[in-house]
Design an enzyme around this catalytic site. Structure first.
Site, PDB file in Angstrom:
ATOM      1  N   TYR A  65      -2.043  -7.464  -3.516  1.00  0.00           N
ATOM      2  CA  TYR A  65      -1.881  -6.064  -3.106  1.00  0.00           C
ATOM      3  C   TYR A  65      -3.230  -5.382  -2.900  1.00  0.00           C
ATOM      4  O   TYR A  65      -3.384  -4.563  -1.992  1.00  0.00           O
ATOM      5  CB  TYR A  65      -0.959  -5.301  -4.070  1.00  0.00           C
ATOM      6  CG  TYR A  65       0.471  -5.593  -3.697  1.00  0.00           C
ATOM      7  CD1 TYR A  65       1.073  -4.925  -2.638  1.00  0.00           C
ATOM      8  CD2 TYR A  65       1.178  -6.618  -4.317  1.00  0.00           C
ATOM      9  CE1 TYR A  65       2.358  -5.239  -2.221  1.00  0.00           C
ATOM     10  CE2 TYR A  65       2.458  -6.946  -3.907  1.00  0.00           C
ATOM     11  CZ  TYR A  65       3.041  -6.256  -2.854  1.00  0.00           C
ATOM     12  OH  TYR A  65       4.301  -6.583  -2.432  1.00  0.00           O
ATOM     13  N   ARG A  68      -4.419  -6.332   0.492  1.00  0.00           N
ATOM     14  CA  ARG A  68      -3.746  -5.573   1.559  1.00  0.00           C
ATOM     15  C   ARG A  68      -4.166  -4.107   1.566  1.00  0.00           C
ATOM     16  O   ARG A  68      -4.331  -3.501   2.615  1.00  0.00           O
ATOM     17  CB  ARG A  68      -2.230  -5.716   1.410  1.00  0.00           C
ATOM     18  CG  ARG A  68      -1.780  -7.114   1.826  1.00  0.00           C
ATOM     19  CD  ARG A  68      -0.309  -7.302   1.697  1.00  0.00           C
ATOM     20  NE  ARG A  68       0.467  -6.348   2.473  1.00  0.00           N
ATOM     21  CZ  ARG A  68       1.730  -6.032   2.191  1.00  0.00           C
ATOM     22  NH1 ARG A  68       2.339  -6.581   1.164  1.00  0.00           N
ATOM     23  NH2 ARG A  68       2.388  -5.180   2.937  1.00  0.00           N
ATOM     24  N   ASN A 100       7.555   0.073   6.769  1.00  0.00           N
ATOM     25  CA  ASN A 100       6.140  -0.172   6.474  1.00  0.00           C
ATOM     26  C   ASN A 100       5.716   0.539   5.202  1.00  0.00           C
ATOM     27  O   ASN A 100       6.137   1.657   4.933  1.00  0.00           O
ATOM     28  CB  ASN A 100       5.273   0.294   7.644  1.00  0.00           C
ATOM     29  CG  ASN A 100       5.602  -0.455   8.915  1.00  0.00           C
ATOM     30  OD1 ASN A 100       6.284  -1.470   8.870  1.00  0.00           O
ATOM     31  ND2 ASN A 100       5.142   0.041  10.044  1.00  0.00           N
ATOM     32  N   VAL A 101       4.846  -0.121   4.460  1.00  0.00           N
ATOM     33  CA  VAL A 101       4.338   0.471   3.215  1.00  0.00           C
ATOM     34  C   VAL A 101       2.904   0.958   3.416  1.00  0.00           C
ATOM     35  O   VAL A 101       2.250   1.384   2.482  1.00  0.00           O
ATOM     36  CB  VAL A 101       4.385  -0.566   2.059  1.00  0.00           C
ATOM     37  CG1 VAL A 101       5.824  -1.004   1.776  1.00  0.00           C
ATOM     38  CG2 VAL A 101       3.511  -1.795   2.336  1.00  0.00           C
ATOM     39  N   HIS A 117      10.784   0.790   2.077  1.00  0.00           N
ATOM     40  CA  HIS A 117      10.203  -0.256   1.228  1.00  0.00           C
ATOM     41  C   HIS A 117       9.066   0.253   0.344  1.00  0.00           C
ATOM     42  O   HIS A 117       8.280  -0.530  -0.159  1.00  0.00           O
ATOM     43  CB  HIS A 117       9.726  -1.440   2.095  1.00  0.00           C
ATOM     44  CG  HIS A 117      10.858  -2.167   2.770  1.00  0.00           C
ATOM     45  ND1 HIS A 117      10.691  -3.046   3.830  1.00  0.00           N
ATOM     46  CD2 HIS A 117      12.188  -2.153   2.524  1.00  0.00           C
ATOM     47  CE1 HIS A 117      11.867  -3.519   4.207  1.00  0.00           C
ATOM     48  NE2 HIS A 117      12.792  -2.992   3.438  1.00  0.00           N
ATOM     49  N   CYS A 147       2.136   4.565 -21.791  1.00  0.00           N
ATOM     50  CA  CYS A 147       3.178   4.002 -22.661  1.00  0.00           C
ATOM     51  C   CYS A 147       2.935   2.525 -22.946  1.00  0.00           C
ATOM     52  O   CYS A 147       3.677   1.911 -23.705  1.00  0.00           O
ATOM     53  CB  CYS A 147       4.558   4.205 -22.025  1.00  0.00           C
ATOM     54  SG  CYS A 147       4.943   2.999 -20.729  1.00  0.00           S
ATOM     55  N   THR A 185      10.038  -3.983  15.007  1.00  0.00           N
ATOM     56  CA  THR A 185      10.617  -4.710  13.865  1.00  0.00           C
ATOM     57  C   THR A 185      11.404  -5.911  14.377  1.00  0.00           C
ATOM     58  O   THR A 185      12.073  -5.823  15.410  1.00  0.00           O
ATOM     59  CB  THR A 185      11.514  -3.803  12.986  1.00  0.00           C
ATOM     60  OG1 THR A 185      12.139  -4.618  11.976  1.00  0.00           O
ATOM     61  CG2 THR A 185      12.574  -3.047  13.762  1.00  0.00           C
ATOM     62  N   SER A 186      11.330  -7.012  13.611  1.00  0.00           N
ATOM     63  CA  SER A 186      12.089  -8.205  14.001  1.00  0.00           C
ATOM     64  C   SER A 186      13.577  -8.007  13.705  1.00  0.00           C
ATOM     65  O   SER A 186      14.404  -8.821  14.111  1.00  0.00           O
ATOM     66  CB  SER A 186      11.549  -9.436  13.274  1.00  0.00           C
ATOM     67  OG  SER A 186      11.546  -9.212  11.881  1.00  0.00           O
ATOM     68  N   ASN A 210       9.759  -3.372  21.606  1.00  0.00           N
ATOM     69  CA  ASN A 210       9.160  -4.517  20.908  1.00  0.00           C
ATOM     70  C   ASN A 210       8.350  -5.328  21.900  1.00  0.00           C
ATOM     71  O   ASN A 210       8.651  -5.371  23.096  1.00  0.00           O
ATOM     72  CB  ASN A 210      10.251  -5.392  20.269  1.00  0.00           C
ATOM     73  CG  ASN A 210       9.704  -6.280  19.166  1.00  0.00           C
ATOM     74  OD1 ASN A 210       8.812  -7.093  19.392  1.00  0.00           O
ATOM     75  ND2 ASN A 210      10.225  -6.107  17.967  1.00  0.00           N
TER      76      ASN A 210
HETATM   77  P1  OAD Z   1       8.038  -8.555  11.217  1.00  0.00           P
HETATM   78  O1  OAD Z   1       6.708  -9.180  11.027  1.00  0.00           O
HETATM   79  O2  OAD Z   1       9.234  -9.336  10.817  1.00  0.00           O
HETATM   80  O3  OAD Z   1       8.253  -8.150  12.755  1.00  0.00           O
HETATM   81  C1  OAD Z   1       7.293  -7.453  13.466  1.00  0.00           C
HETATM   82  C2  OAD Z   1       7.838  -7.202  14.854  1.00  0.00           C
HETATM   83  O4  OAD Z   1       6.901  -6.417  15.559  1.00  0.00           O
HETATM   84  C3  OAD Z   1       8.057  -8.470  15.683  1.00  0.00           C
HETATM   85  O5  OAD Z   1       9.370  -8.427  16.250  1.00  0.00           O
HETATM   86  C4  OAD Z   1       6.990  -8.394  16.782  1.00  0.00           C
HETATM   87  O6  OAD Z   1       7.423  -8.914  18.032  1.00  0.00           O
HETATM   88  C5  OAD Z   1       6.781  -6.904  16.891  1.00  0.00           C
HETATM   89  N1  OAD Z   1       5.459  -6.481  17.366  1.00  0.00           N
HETATM   90  C6  OAD Z   1       4.246  -6.996  17.085  1.00  0.00           C
HETATM   91  N2  OAD Z   1       3.258  -6.297  17.663  1.00  0.00           N
HETATM   92  C7  OAD Z   1       3.854  -5.275  18.341  1.00  0.00           C
HETATM   93  C8  OAD Z   1       3.378  -4.168  19.117  1.00  0.00           C
HETATM   94  N3  OAD Z   1       2.084  -3.964  19.335  1.00  0.00           N
HETATM   95  N4  OAD Z   1       4.302  -3.343  19.648  1.00  0.00           N
HETATM   96  C9  OAD Z   1       5.626  -3.531  19.445  1.00  0.00           C
HETATM   97  N5  OAD Z   1       6.135  -4.533  18.708  1.00  0.00           N
HETATM   98  C10 OAD Z   1       5.268  -5.381  18.140  1.00  0.00           C
HETATM   99  O7  OAD Z   1       7.976  -7.127  10.494  1.00  0.00           O
HETATM  100  P2  OAD Z   1       9.184  -6.208  10.002  1.00  0.00           P
HETATM  101  O8  OAD Z   1      10.334  -6.291  10.914  1.00  0.00           O
HETATM  102  O9  OAD Z   1       8.596  -4.873   9.732  1.00  0.00           O
HETATM  103  O10 OAD Z   1       9.537  -6.320   3.639  1.00  0.00           O
HETATM  104  O11 OAD Z   1       9.546  -6.903   8.613  1.00  0.00           O
HETATM  105  C11 OAD Z   1      10.537  -6.341   7.798  1.00  0.00           C
HETATM  106  C12 OAD Z   1      10.197  -6.561   6.358  1.00  0.00           C
HETATM  107  O12 OAD Z   1       9.926  -7.952   6.117  1.00  0.00           O
HETATM  108  C13 OAD Z   1       8.921  -5.880   5.893  1.00  0.00           C
HETATM  109  O13 OAD Z   1       9.083  -4.503   5.599  1.00  0.00           O
HETATM  110  C14 OAD Z   1       8.585  -6.662   4.666  1.00  0.00           C
HETATM  111  C15 OAD Z   1       8.805  -8.050   5.195  1.00  0.00           C
HETATM  112  O14 OAD Z   1       9.075  -9.024   4.252  1.00  0.00           O
HETATM  113  C16 OAD Z   1       9.153  -6.146   2.358  1.00  0.00           C
HETATM  114  O15 OAD Z   1       8.004  -6.319   2.007  1.00  0.00           O
HETATM  115  C17 OAD Z   1      10.256  -5.723   1.457  1.00  0.00           C
END
Ligand code: OAD
Length: 242
Positions: A65, A68, A100-101, A117, A147, A185-186, A210
């Protein structure tokens, strides 16, 4: 790039909800999780983003962490984050739901944000739940609460529930939205991935932005392929100029 129907729906919309994922911060230099360059290609989430892993080896989890956090401290919001701030100002009822965090939406100036998250810049005690902002510590002396409990990052780990109130508000926002965006987001991690589905079921016009097609591309009403840092500012201009 945008359909006339989308612009028409936006012009009429009272309620707009946006879900963002790691992709919106990619152009700021924050790595995404999946894909060739993704964090989960190099690191194992079950060893790092997991409560049992933290109890077994808090030092390792804190190293991850801190790595990051240091990275995030050096980056800035990009035009995609800023465009969402401007878009927020155009609608009476707007909310930004993020997985996003990285705190970048807050830094950009977005106001109504639901952080599904958590936030990597916040921390909390594992025992009494007391919240802490930035804490400084060295690797040998892990941070502890008054504590005596260990302090952990205030983020959601694998196997943990999402904050109840944030989740409820997010689904309510999806439910009542006239237009719903799923950006960078994926769309594979639940329950966030159900939000666009819920929005569409409830009648919203659902738009995906995306870099590449995802599992929901064929399901949404409109898919815009490209970088959010380019598309969102153009969308904002188009709404204003049309
Ligand atoms: P991912 O890494 O799974 O997906 C990122 C998405 O962003 C992909 O579909 C890429 O194609 C797209 N992408 C990349 N660059 C881009 C850009 N410049 N413009 C538009 N799209 C772009 O990330 P998340 O979907 O956020 O959870 O992942 C979900 C969760 O999985 C996260 O919050 C985290 C992770 O494990 C926890 O930590 C609980």
């Amino acid at each position: 790039m945008f359909s006339d129907l989308l612009i028409k729906r936006l012009k009429k919309a009272k309620t707009v909800a946006v879900l963002t994922g790691a992709g919106i911060s990619a152009e700021s230099g924050v790595p995404t999780f999946r894909g060739e360059q993704g964090l989960w290609k190099k690191f194992r989430p079950e060893q790092l983003a997991n409560f049992n892993a933290f109890i077994e080896n808090p030092k390792l989890v804190w190293e991850w962490y801190n790595f990051r956090k240091n990275l995030i401290r050096q980056v800035k919001p990009n035009p995609g984050h800023y465009a969402l701030v401007k878009i927020e100002n155009l609608f009476t009822d707007f909310c930004l739901i993020t997985q996003n965090v990285d705190n970048l939406h807050r830094l950009a100036g977005s106001r109504r944000i639901y952080e599904l998250h958590g936030n990597i810049m916040r921390n909390r005690c594992v025992d009494c739940n007391k919240q802490f902002d930035e804490i400084l510590f060295d690797d040998e002396n892990l941070p502890r609460c008054d504590c005596g409990g260990l302090i952990r990052p205030d983020v959601v780990w694998y196997g943990e529930s999402l904050p109840d109130d944030v989740l409820t508000k997010s689904f309510a926002a999806a439910d009542k939205s006239d237009v719903f965006f799923s950006i960078g987001t994926s769309a594979v991690v639940q329950p966030a991935a159900s939000l666009p589905v819920e929005a569409k079921r409830a009648g919203a016009y659902v738009v995906e932005i995306n870099f590449e097609p995802t599992v929901i591309t064929n399901y949404v009403d409109e898919s815009i392929i490209g970088k959010s840092g380019k598309i969102l500012p153009e969308l904002m201009k188009r709404i204003l100029n049309d």
